[in-house]
Design a protein around this motif. Structure first.
Motif, PDB file in Angstrom:
ATOM      1  N   ASN A 118       0.849  -1.354   0.005  1.00  0.00           N
ATOM      2  CA  ASN A 118      -0.169   0.216  -0.014  1.00  0.00           C
ATOM      3  C   ASN A 118       0.810   0.927  -0.184  1.00  0.00           C
ATOM      4  N   CYS A 151       1.688   4.752   1.057  1.00  0.00           N
ATOM      5  CA  CYS A 151       1.276   5.458   2.494  1.00  0.00           C
ATOM      6  C   CYS A 151       1.530   6.730   2.471  1.00  0.00           C
ATOM      7  N   SER A 166       3.856  -2.293   4.206  1.00  0.00           N
ATOM      8  CA  SER A 166       2.778  -3.748   4.247  1.00  0.00           C
ATOM      9  C   SER A 166       1.528  -3.847   5.040  1.00  0.00           C
ATOM     10  N   CYS A 167       1.354  -2.852   5.834  1.00  0.00           N
ATOM     11  CA  CYS A 167       0.035  -2.826   6.550  1.00  0.00           C
ATOM     12  C   CYS A 167      -1.039  -2.209   5.670  1.00  0.00           C
ATOM     13  N   ASP A 168      -2.239  -2.560   6.134  1.00  0.00           N
ATOM     14  CA  ASP A 168      -3.500  -2.242   5.759  1.00  0.00           C
ATOM     15  C   ASP A 168      -3.710  -0.911   6.094  1.00  0.00           C
ATOM     16  N   GLN A 191      -4.420   3.513   4.901  1.00  0.00           N
ATOM     17  CA  GLN A 191      -4.615   4.512   3.846  1.00  0.00           C
ATOM     18  C   GLN A 191      -3.434   5.515   3.617  1.00  0.00           C
ATOM     19  N   CYS A 244      -0.500  -2.892  13.347  1.00  0.00           N
ATOM     20  CA  CYS A 244       0.559  -3.146  12.270  1.00  0.00           C
ATOM     21  C   CYS A 244       1.660  -2.156  12.683  1.00  0.00           C
ATOM     22  N   PHE A 282      -4.924  -2.641  -3.361  1.00  0.00           N
ATOM     23  CA  PHE A 282      -3.647  -1.937  -2.942  1.00  0.00           C
ATOM     24  C   PHE A 282      -3.779  -0.329  -3.313  1.00  0.00           C
ATOM     25  N   GLN A 283      -3.750   0.575  -2.095  1.00  0.00           N
ATOM     26  CA  GLN A 283      -3.323   1.729  -2.725  1.00  0.00           C
ATOM     27  C   GLN A 283      -2.225   2.015  -3.489  1.00  0.00           C
TER      28      GLN A 283
END
Length: 267
Positions: free
Chosen positions: A60, A62, A131-133, A135, A148, A184-185
């Protein structure tokens, strides 16, 4: 990669963030490989091992931020800009720009402009992935969460020579603007055509760190070796339109890490 100490503490992270010295005894001890570096030099004796992060497309996005002058030194950005927070390296084509390329945008630097950057400047842009979920958001704190706190981190890096030319690269092509791909962002795209990126193990960067005060965070770096010209008007547009990052100025640099003990060997 910018230092975000206060943001990390506010996020409740358990991570403790950590003038280049010419005296070996003043080097920080016990830390993993540090960044930035001369990407043309592959030597290094820091063998602290960590797993390299996945490809950017599987992580993602970030954060996106910039540094005025390149933190890294590379084949296309090897002109010294001096030492200190506003040192680093300039693109090799800096002295060959035309008067038109160096002209200030209409209206100059108004309150909507991206501050700290003018035509003729070099910037290093960092697309930070986690690697975290999570935004995308402001600072490195956006790259972790309460569930995370120790993510794998990856930075895609491109050095640009900023010009006043609508035919140069458009930064909005590399913006986020709410884009997601396969869950994935992601930025709308990443720069291409500036050579095969040099991938290596390193750390976070920014002017708060030196060879004596090191960063403990483990980051997989992917640095393109050549500069590209970037239209300053598009950079100003990004600051105005891609508001999620709250970026309105370009940041300082960490001086080049040269001590072999603080560099990982590049494969």
């Amino acid at each position: 990669m910018q230092v975000f100490i206060r943001t990390l503490l506010t996020a409740g992270s358990a991570l403790a963030l950590m003038g280049t010295s010419s005296f070996a005894e003043e080097l920080c001890k016990g830390f993993g490989p540090q960044t930035p570096r001369d990407i043309s030099m592959k030597d290094g004796t820091n063998h602290r091992v960590f797993n390299l992060a996945p490809e950017a497309s599987s992580m993602n996005l970030c954060n996106i931020h910039t540094h005025t002058n390149a933190e890294h030194k590379g084949p296309g950005f090897s002109i010294s800009a001096g030492t200190g927070e506003h040192g680093g390296f300039k693109c090799n084509e800096t002295d060959s720009l035309t008067a038109a390329e160096l002209a200030m945008p209409t209206g100059g630097h108004n309150e909507e402009a991206f501050h700290g950057v003018k035509p003729g400047d070099t910037i290093e842009v960092h697309w930070v992935y986690s690697s975290c979920d999570v935004q995308p958001g402001k600072g490195l704190g956006a790259c972790l969460s309460n569930s995370c706190a120790n993510p794998q981190l990856r930075v895609e890096s491109q050095v640009f020579l900023v010009v006043n030319d609508p035919k140069a690269a458009n930064f909005m092509d590399f913006a986020y603007m709410g884009n997601a791909v396969n869950g994935f962002q992601q930025p709308k795209s990443l720069p291409a055509g500036t050579g095969t990126p040099v991938v290596f193990a390193g750390s976070t960067t920014g002017p708060s760190y030196t060879e004596a005060t090191c960063s403990p965070l483990q980051v997989t770096w992917s640095v393109h070796p050549q500069c590209a010209k970037l239209d300053i008007n598009s950079l100003n547009a990004w600051a105005k339109e891609d508001k999620v990052f709250e970026e309105d100025h370009s940041h300082g640099v960490r001086q080049l890490v040269t001590a072999q003990e603080l560099l990982a060997p590049i494969q």
